[in-house]
Scaffold this motif. Structure first.
Motif, PDB file in Angstrom:
ATOM      1  N   ASN A  20       2.446  -0.696  -3.615  1.00  0.00           N
ATOM      2  CA  ASN A  20       1.645  -1.629  -4.147  1.00  0.00           C
ATOM      3  C   ASN A  20       2.377  -2.159  -5.352  1.00  0.00           C
ATOM      4  OD1 ASN A  20      -0.695  -1.499  -2.504  1.00  0.00           O
ATOM      5  ND2 ASN A  20      -1.570  -0.184  -3.673  1.00  0.00           N
ATOM      6  N   ARG A  21       3.122  -1.604  -6.092  1.00  0.00           N
ATOM      7  CA  ARG A  21       4.089  -2.290  -7.158  1.00  0.00           C
ATOM      8  C   ARG A  21       5.108  -3.096  -6.513  1.00  0.00           C
ATOM      9  NH1 ARG A  21       3.803   3.204  -9.170  1.00  0.00           N
ATOM     10  NH2 ARG A  21       5.495   3.583  -8.282  1.00  0.00           N
ATOM     11  N   VAL A  22       5.569  -2.797  -5.377  1.00  0.00           N
ATOM     12  CA  VAL A  22       6.698  -3.726  -4.902  1.00  0.00           C
ATOM     13  C   VAL A  22       6.073  -4.922  -4.334  1.00  0.00           C
ATOM     14  CG1 VAL A  22       8.114  -3.719  -2.805  1.00  0.00           C
ATOM     15  CG2 VAL A  22       8.220  -1.927  -4.070  1.00  0.00           C
ATOM     16  N   ILE A  23       4.802  -4.744  -3.537  1.00  0.00           N
ATOM     17  CA  ILE A  23       4.021  -6.071  -3.510  1.00  0.00           C
ATOM     18  C   ILE A  23       3.678  -6.783  -4.461  1.00  0.00           C
ATOM     19  CG2 ILE A  23       1.852  -6.818  -2.272  1.00  0.00           C
ATOM     20  CD1 ILE A  23       2.199  -4.322  -0.294  1.00  0.00           C
ATOM     21  N   ALA A  24       3.110  -6.216  -5.442  1.00  0.00           N
ATOM     22  CA  ALA A  24       2.700  -6.959  -6.703  1.00  0.00           C
ATOM     23  C   ALA A  24       4.159  -7.818  -7.337  1.00  0.00           C
ATOM     24  CB  ALA A  24       2.228  -5.843  -7.770  1.00  0.00           C
ATOM     25  N   GLY A  25       5.216  -7.037  -7.401  1.00  0.00           N
ATOM     26  CA  GLY A  25       6.531  -7.655  -7.825  1.00  0.00           C
ATOM     27  C   GLY A  25       6.785  -8.848  -7.155  1.00  0.00           C
ATOM     28  N   VAL A  26       6.819  -8.892  -5.842  1.00  0.00           N
ATOM     29  CA  VAL A  26       6.967  -9.930  -4.753  1.00  0.00           C
ATOM     30  C   VAL A  26       6.006 -11.005  -4.952  1.00  0.00           C
ATOM     31  CG1 VAL A  26       6.990 -10.636  -2.626  1.00  0.00           C
ATOM     32  CG2 VAL A  26       8.404  -8.648  -2.948  1.00  0.00           C
ATOM     33  N   ALA A  27       5.022 -10.730  -5.256  1.00  0.00           N
ATOM     34  CA  ALA A  27       3.806 -11.946  -5.432  1.00  0.00           C
ATOM     35  C   ALA A  27       4.135 -12.498  -6.795  1.00  0.00           C
ATOM     36  CB  ALA A  27       2.144 -11.005  -5.421  1.00  0.00           C
ATOM     37  N   ARG A  28       4.503 -11.492  -7.879  1.00  0.00           N
ATOM     38  CA  ARG A  28       4.860 -12.414  -9.187  1.00  0.00           C
ATOM     39  C   ARG A  28       6.184 -13.378  -8.986  1.00  0.00           C
ATOM     40  NH1 ARG A  28       3.254  -7.395 -11.178  1.00  0.00           N
ATOM     41  NH2 ARG A  28       5.455  -6.581 -11.198  1.00  0.00           N
ATOM     42  N   ILE A  37      -3.998 -11.267  -2.928  1.00  0.00           N
ATOM     43  CA  ILE A  37      -5.673 -10.714  -2.842  1.00  0.00           C
ATOM     44  C   ILE A  37      -5.515  -9.199  -2.572  1.00  0.00           C
ATOM     45  CG2 ILE A  37      -7.659 -10.962  -1.640  1.00  0.00           C
ATOM     46  CD1 ILE A  37      -6.733 -13.882  -0.780  1.00  0.00           C
ATOM     47  N   ASP A  38      -6.164  -8.692  -3.719  1.00  0.00           N
ATOM     48  CA  ASP A  38      -6.148  -7.311  -3.977  1.00  0.00           C
ATOM     49  C   ASP A  38      -7.080  -6.455  -3.305  1.00  0.00           C
ATOM     50  OD1 ASP A  38      -5.547  -4.582  -5.018  1.00  0.00           O
ATOM     51  OD2 ASP A  38      -5.789  -5.185  -7.091  1.00  0.00           O
ATOM     52  N   LEU A  39      -7.113  -6.028  -2.062  1.00  0.00           N
ATOM     53  CA  LEU A  39      -7.968  -5.380  -1.350  1.00  0.00           C
ATOM     54  C   LEU A  39      -7.944  -3.728  -1.961  1.00  0.00           C
ATOM     55  CD1 LEU A  39     -10.031  -4.812   0.891  1.00  0.00           C
ATOM     56  CD2 LEU A  39      -8.450  -4.700   2.443  1.00  0.00           C
ATOM     57  N   PHE A  40      -6.758  -3.398  -2.236  1.00  0.00           N
ATOM     58  CA  PHE A  40      -6.809  -2.076  -2.629  1.00  0.00           C
ATOM     59  C   PHE A  40      -7.649  -1.624  -3.734  1.00  0.00           C
ATOM     60  CE2 PHE A  40      -4.863   1.362  -5.344  1.00  0.00           C
ATOM     61  CZ  PHE A  40      -4.599   2.388  -4.514  1.00  0.00           C
ATOM     62  N   SER A  41      -7.672  -2.357  -4.979  1.00  0.00           N
ATOM     63  CA  SER A  41      -8.498  -1.902  -5.958  1.00  0.00           C
ATOM     64  C   SER A  41     -10.043  -2.339  -5.612  1.00  0.00           C
ATOM     65  CB  SER A  41      -8.362  -3.061  -7.142  1.00  0.00           C
ATOM     66  OG  SER A  41      -8.533  -4.451  -6.966  1.00  0.00           O
ATOM     67  N   VAL A  42     -10.493  -3.067  -4.434  1.00  0.00           N
ATOM     68  CA  VAL A  42     -11.590  -3.053  -3.897  1.00  0.00           C
ATOM     69  C   VAL A  42     -12.148  -1.693  -3.427  1.00  0.00           C
ATOM     70  CG1 VAL A  42     -13.320  -4.290  -2.568  1.00  0.00           C
ATOM     71  CG2 VAL A  42     -11.979  -5.592  -3.962  1.00  0.00           C
ATOM     72  N   ALA A  43     -11.124  -1.324  -2.535  1.00  0.00           N
ATOM     73  CA  ALA A  43     -11.263  -0.330  -1.587  1.00  0.00           C
ATOM     74  C   ALA A  43     -10.934   1.145  -2.106  1.00  0.00           C
ATOM     75  CB  ALA A  43     -10.516  -0.458  -0.298  1.00  0.00           C
ATOM     76  N   CYS A  44     -10.250   1.009  -3.277  1.00  0.00           N
ATOM     77  CA  CYS A  44      -9.926   2.471  -4.119  1.00  0.00           C
ATOM     78  C   CYS A  44     -10.135   1.929  -5.454  1.00  0.00           C
ATOM     79  CB  CYS A  44      -8.394   2.780  -3.544  1.00  0.00           C
ATOM     80  SG  CYS A  44      -8.230   3.285  -1.864  1.00  0.00           S
ATOM     81  N   PRO A  45     -11.231   2.020  -5.809  1.00  0.00           N
ATOM     82  CA  PRO A  45     -11.612   1.696  -7.391  1.00  0.00           C
ATOM     83  C   PRO A  45     -10.817   2.839  -8.278  1.00  0.00           C
ATOM     84  CG  PRO A  45     -13.702   1.920  -6.248  1.00  0.00           C
ATOM     85  CD  PRO A  45     -12.420   2.490  -5.179  1.00  0.00           C
ATOM     86  N   ARG A  46      -9.970   2.302  -9.178  1.00  0.00           N
ATOM     87  CA  ARG A  46      -9.274   2.885  -9.993  1.00  0.00           C
ATOM     88  C   ARG A  46      -8.162   3.792  -9.503  1.00  0.00           C
ATOM     89  NH1 ARG A  46     -14.516   2.982 -11.045  1.00  0.00           N
ATOM     90  NH2 ARG A  46     -15.045   5.048 -10.312  1.00  0.00           N
ATOM     91  N   GLY A  47      -7.858   3.028  -8.442  1.00  0.00           N
ATOM     92  CA  GLY A  47      -6.736   3.828  -7.742  1.00  0.00           C
ATOM     93  C   GLY A  47      -7.171   5.216  -6.877  1.00  0.00           C
ATOM     94  N   THR A  48      -8.362   5.301  -6.897  1.00  0.00           N
ATOM     95  CA  THR A  48      -8.639   6.539  -6.203  1.00  0.00           C
ATOM     96  C   THR A  48      -9.530   6.450  -4.857  1.00  0.00           C
ATOM     97  OG1 THR A  48      -9.220   7.485  -8.129  1.00  0.00           O
ATOM     98  CG2 THR A  48     -10.107   8.587  -6.623  1.00  0.00           C
ATOM     99  N   PHE A  49      -9.258   7.106  -3.624  1.00  0.00           N
ATOM    100  CA  PHE A  49      -9.863   7.010  -2.576  1.00  0.00           C
ATOM    101  C   PHE A  49     -11.152   7.253  -2.754  1.00  0.00           C
ATOM    102  CE2 PHE A  49     -11.575   9.020   1.147  1.00  0.00           C
ATOM    103  CZ  PHE A  49     -11.182   7.857   2.339  1.00  0.00           C
ATOM    104  N   THR A  50     -12.120   6.322  -2.086  1.00  0.00           N
ATOM    105  CA  THR A  50     -13.419   6.614  -1.841  1.00  0.00           C
ATOM    106  C   THR A  50     -13.777   6.277  -0.434  1.00  0.00           C
ATOM    107  OG1 THR A  50     -15.896   6.105  -2.568  1.00  0.00           O
ATOM    108  CG2 THR A  50     -14.097   4.514  -2.769  1.00  0.00           C
ATOM    109  N   ASN A  51     -14.777   6.986  -0.009  1.00  0.00           N
ATOM    110  CA  ASN A  51     -15.287   6.763   1.591  1.00  0.00           C
ATOM    111  C   ASN A  51     -16.328   6.047   1.469  1.00  0.00           C
ATOM    112  OD1 ASN A  51     -14.857   6.881   4.124  1.00  0.00           O
ATOM    113  ND2 ASN A  51     -15.848   8.467   4.692  1.00  0.00           N
TER     114      ASN A  51
END
Length: 92
Positions: A20-28, A37-51
């Motif tokens: 994710n850091r690499v992808i964010a760096g490329v995006a910048r 478009i940050d799906l990770f923060s939606v699917a994993c709030p606070r960077g933690t897996f949730t089902n």
């Protein structure tokens, strides 16, 4: 519930965070040509897996892939963002 495959291999949270850091760096770096478009923060709030995804239980039954109801939610969330970005990029 933890991901079915646990924190191993490519599903190790540290590896996901590094990717994710690499992808964010490329995006910048490519901000004029792409939008993140940050799906990770939606699917994993606070960077933690949730089902659970916005009230949908068992959203990722195998710990990775979205179940049909969760995939429908992701599409309803992501689609408008993609259309908005397309319109922004092609206006003027």
């Amino acid at each position: 519930k933890k991901p079915a495959l646990g924190g191993v291999g490519v599903f190790d949270p540290k590896r996901i965070a590094a990717l994710n850091r690499v992808i964010a760096g490329v995006a910048r770096t490519e901000a004029e040509r792409m939008t993140l478009i940050d799906l990770f923060s939606v699917a994993c709030p606070r960077g933690t897996f949730t089902n659970t995804l916005h009230g949908i239980e068992n959203a990722r039954p195998d710990g990775i892939h979205f179940a049909p109801p969760a995939a429908d939610w992701v599409a309803s969330w992501l689609g408008p963002q993609l259309l908005q970005e397309h319109r922004r990029a092609h206006s003027g």
